[in-house]
Structure formats: C-alpha cells, structure tokens
Write a protein that holds these residues in place. Structure first.
Motif, PDB file in Angstrom:
ATOM      1  N   PRO A   1       0.843  -1.193   0.000  1.00 27.81           N
ATOM      2  CA  PRO A   1       0.000   0.000   0.000  1.00 27.81           C
ATOM      3  C   PRO A   1       0.882   1.247   0.000  1.00 27.81           C
ATOM      4  O   PRO A   1       1.865   1.314   0.732  1.00 27.81           O
ATOM      5  N   LEU A   2       0.537   2.219  -0.822  1.00 32.16           N
ATOM      6  CA  LEU A   2       1.308   3.455  -0.925  1.00 32.16           C
ATOM      7  C   LEU A   2       0.365   4.646  -0.832  1.00 32.16           C
ATOM      8  O   LEU A   2      -0.843   4.502  -0.952  1.00 32.16           O
ATOM      9  N   GLN A   3       0.959   5.807  -0.656  1.00 36.89           N
ATOM     10  CA  GLN A   3       0.169   7.030  -0.594  1.00 36.89           C
ATOM     11  C   GLN A   3       0.968   8.104  -1.306  1.00 36.89           C
ATOM     12  O   GLN A   3       2.182   8.214  -1.101  1.00 36.89           O
TER      13      GLN A   3
ATOM     14  N   ASN B   1       1.620  12.292  -2.533  1.00 33.98           N
ATOM     15  CA  ASN B   1       1.718  13.541  -1.759  1.00 33.98           C
ATOM     16  C   ASN B   1       0.359  14.169  -1.502  1.00 33.98           C
ATOM     17  O   ASN B   1       0.212  15.016  -0.639  1.00 33.98           O
ATOM     18  N   ASN B   2      -0.652  13.782  -2.287  1.00 33.91           N
ATOM     19  CA  ASN B   2      -1.991  14.330  -2.074  1.00 33.91           C
ATOM     20  C   ASN B   2      -2.828  13.452  -1.155  1.00 33.91           C
ATOM     21  O   ASN B   2      -4.011  13.693  -0.975  1.00 33.91           O
ATOM     22  N   GLY B   3      -2.213  12.414  -0.606  1.00 31.76           N
ATOM     23  CA  GLY B   3      -2.959  11.553   0.315  1.00 31.76           C
ATOM     24  C   GLY B   3      -3.784  10.483  -0.381  1.00 31.76           C
ATOM     25  O   GLY B   3      -4.539   9.781   0.261  1.00 31.76           O
ATOM     26  N   ASN B   4      -3.667  10.382  -1.725  1.00 32.29           N
ATOM     27  CA  ASN B   4      -4.398   9.319  -2.422  1.00 32.29           C
ATOM     28  C   ASN B   4      -3.717   7.986  -2.155  1.00 32.29           C
ATOM     29  O   ASN B   4      -2.504   7.879  -2.282  1.00 32.29           O
ATOM     30  N   ARG B   5      -4.520   6.992  -1.800  1.00 34.53           N
ATOM     31  CA  ARG B   5      -3.950   5.668  -1.530  1.00 34.53           C
ATOM     32  C   ARG B   5      -4.017   4.821  -2.793  1.00 34.53           C
ATOM     33  O   ARG B   5      -4.989   4.900  -3.533  1.00 34.53           O
ATOM     34  N   PHE B   6      -3.009   4.033  -3.018  1.00 35.07           N
ATOM     35  CA  PHE B   6      -3.014   3.110  -4.146  1.00 35.07           C
ATOM     36  C   PHE B   6      -2.058   1.981  -3.829  1.00 35.07           C
ATOM     37  O   PHE B   6      -1.424   1.986  -2.769  1.00 35.07           O
ATOM     38  N   GLN B   7      -1.987   1.021  -4.716  1.00 35.58           N
ATOM     39  CA  GLN B   7      -1.134  -0.131  -4.455  1.00 35.58           C
ATOM     40  C   GLN B   7      -0.090  -0.262  -5.548  1.00 35.58           C
ATOM     41  O   GLN B   7      -0.323   0.133  -6.684  1.00 35.58           O
ATOM     42  N   GLY B   8       1.040  -0.781  -5.186  1.00 35.44           N
ATOM     43  CA  GLY B   8       2.083  -1.053  -6.160  1.00 35.44           C
ATOM     44  C   GLY B   8       2.589  -2.466  -5.949  1.00 35.44           C
ATOM     45  O   GLY B   8       2.550  -2.976  -4.829  1.00 35.44           O
ATOM     46  N   GLN B   9       3.066  -3.065  -7.019  1.00 33.67           N
ATOM     47  CA  GLN B   9       3.636  -4.406  -6.909  1.00 33.67           C
ATOM     48  C   GLN B   9       5.144  -4.305  -7.065  1.00 33.67           C
ATOM     49  O   GLN B   9       5.645  -3.673  -7.985  1.00 33.67           O
TER      50      GLN B   9
END
Length: 165
Positions: free
Chosen positions: A100-102, A104-112
């Motif tokens: 799980p990543l975030q 600079n705008n606080g949007n959460r997303f995922q990376g592999q």
C-alpha cells in the motif's frame, strides 16, 4: 425490478482475463457472496454499469470490456523507485508483494514490487489488470431501491440494506 441509478444491485460474476491466449477465471462473486453495489454512484467501472443498464432481476449477462474501458492501458512509465530508507524498521518486501502506498496528495493506491536494487525498491504502479480485456459473465440476483442511509453514505449496505454486525 429494472436496474436504475440509486438502486442497489446484487449480482454474481465470473471475471475472465486473457492469460497467454486462454481465458483464465480471475475473480468471482457467488450467490452466497454476491457483489452488491449502489448503481450510478461511481464505485464500479463506468462501462461495467453501462453494460448492465438494460437488465432486470434474474437476467444473465455476458460482455467484454476493452482495457481502455476497464483499468486502462499498461503504462510503462508508471514505475516508481522507492528509496530503501522508506522501509527502515521493516523488512524489504519481496518481489511480487503488493504494497500500500500514498502519494503527496494523500491518495492511496497499491504497487507491486518488481525488483529490489541496491538502494531502492522498484514498484509497478499499474493496476494488476491494466492492459487486459475483461470478460464478465453472471446474473442479476436482486435490484431494489437504495435506502436513505445508503444514498447519504454513497454505497450499499449489503444485499438487504442493513449493516451486518
């Protein structure tokens, strides 16, 4: 009942994704655990909802979404080098791990994690299904008007409209 905006739809689906020329079943929602969502609330892929727009309770469906209409084309640029310092105090994730990543705008997303270099962890930020044509098959189990509470919250509270405790 016919599917309309502000209605809660419960459906089953099998999602097939092309895997080296054969379609592989990737995800499913069953009658015991259907996908339940507030139609028209923007939670689902727009083209997914568009394909359901003429259906009613009991109808079956079978349609494909192009990559463009689903999770977008695969973006070679959407790869991030994360400095290893970010993981201080924790183990460096293994290749293939979804983290799980975030931004600079606080949007959460995922990376592999695709590789681990000497000073950085290289992460692919594309959606796991980017670049894939999606093939959905299933049936509409139930359609009902959303409750006031669901409309104010902007999402469905399960097949019968109540929270489960």
């Amino acid at each position: 009942m016919k599917i309309e905006p502000k209605h809660v739809v419960s459906l089953t689906y099998d999602l097939y994704v092309d895997n080296d020329g054969t379609e592989a079943l990737t995800e499913s929602a069953t009658q015991e655990q259907p996908l339940t969502f507030l139609y028209g609330a923007g939670q689902m892929l727009p083209k997914f909802e568009e394909n359901l727009s003429t259906l009613s309770t009991g109808d079956e469906y079978d349609f494909r979404l192009s990559a463009e209409d689903a999770y977008g084309e695969y973006d070679e640029e959407a790869v991030a080098n994360l400095p290893k310092e970010m993981f201080s105090g924790t183990d460096i994730p293994e290749i293939g791990t979804i983290i799980p990543l975030q931004d600079n705008n606080g949007n959460r997303f995922q990376g592999q994690v695709v590789s681990v270099a000497e000073d950085a962890v290289i992460v692919d930020l594309n959606h796991p299904m980017a670049g894939q044509e999606l093939h959905f098959k299933g049936s509409i189990l139930n359609v009902r008007p959303a409750t006031e509470e669901e409309l104010s919250h902007g999402h469905a509270h399960g097949p019968d409209g109540h929270h489960h405790h």
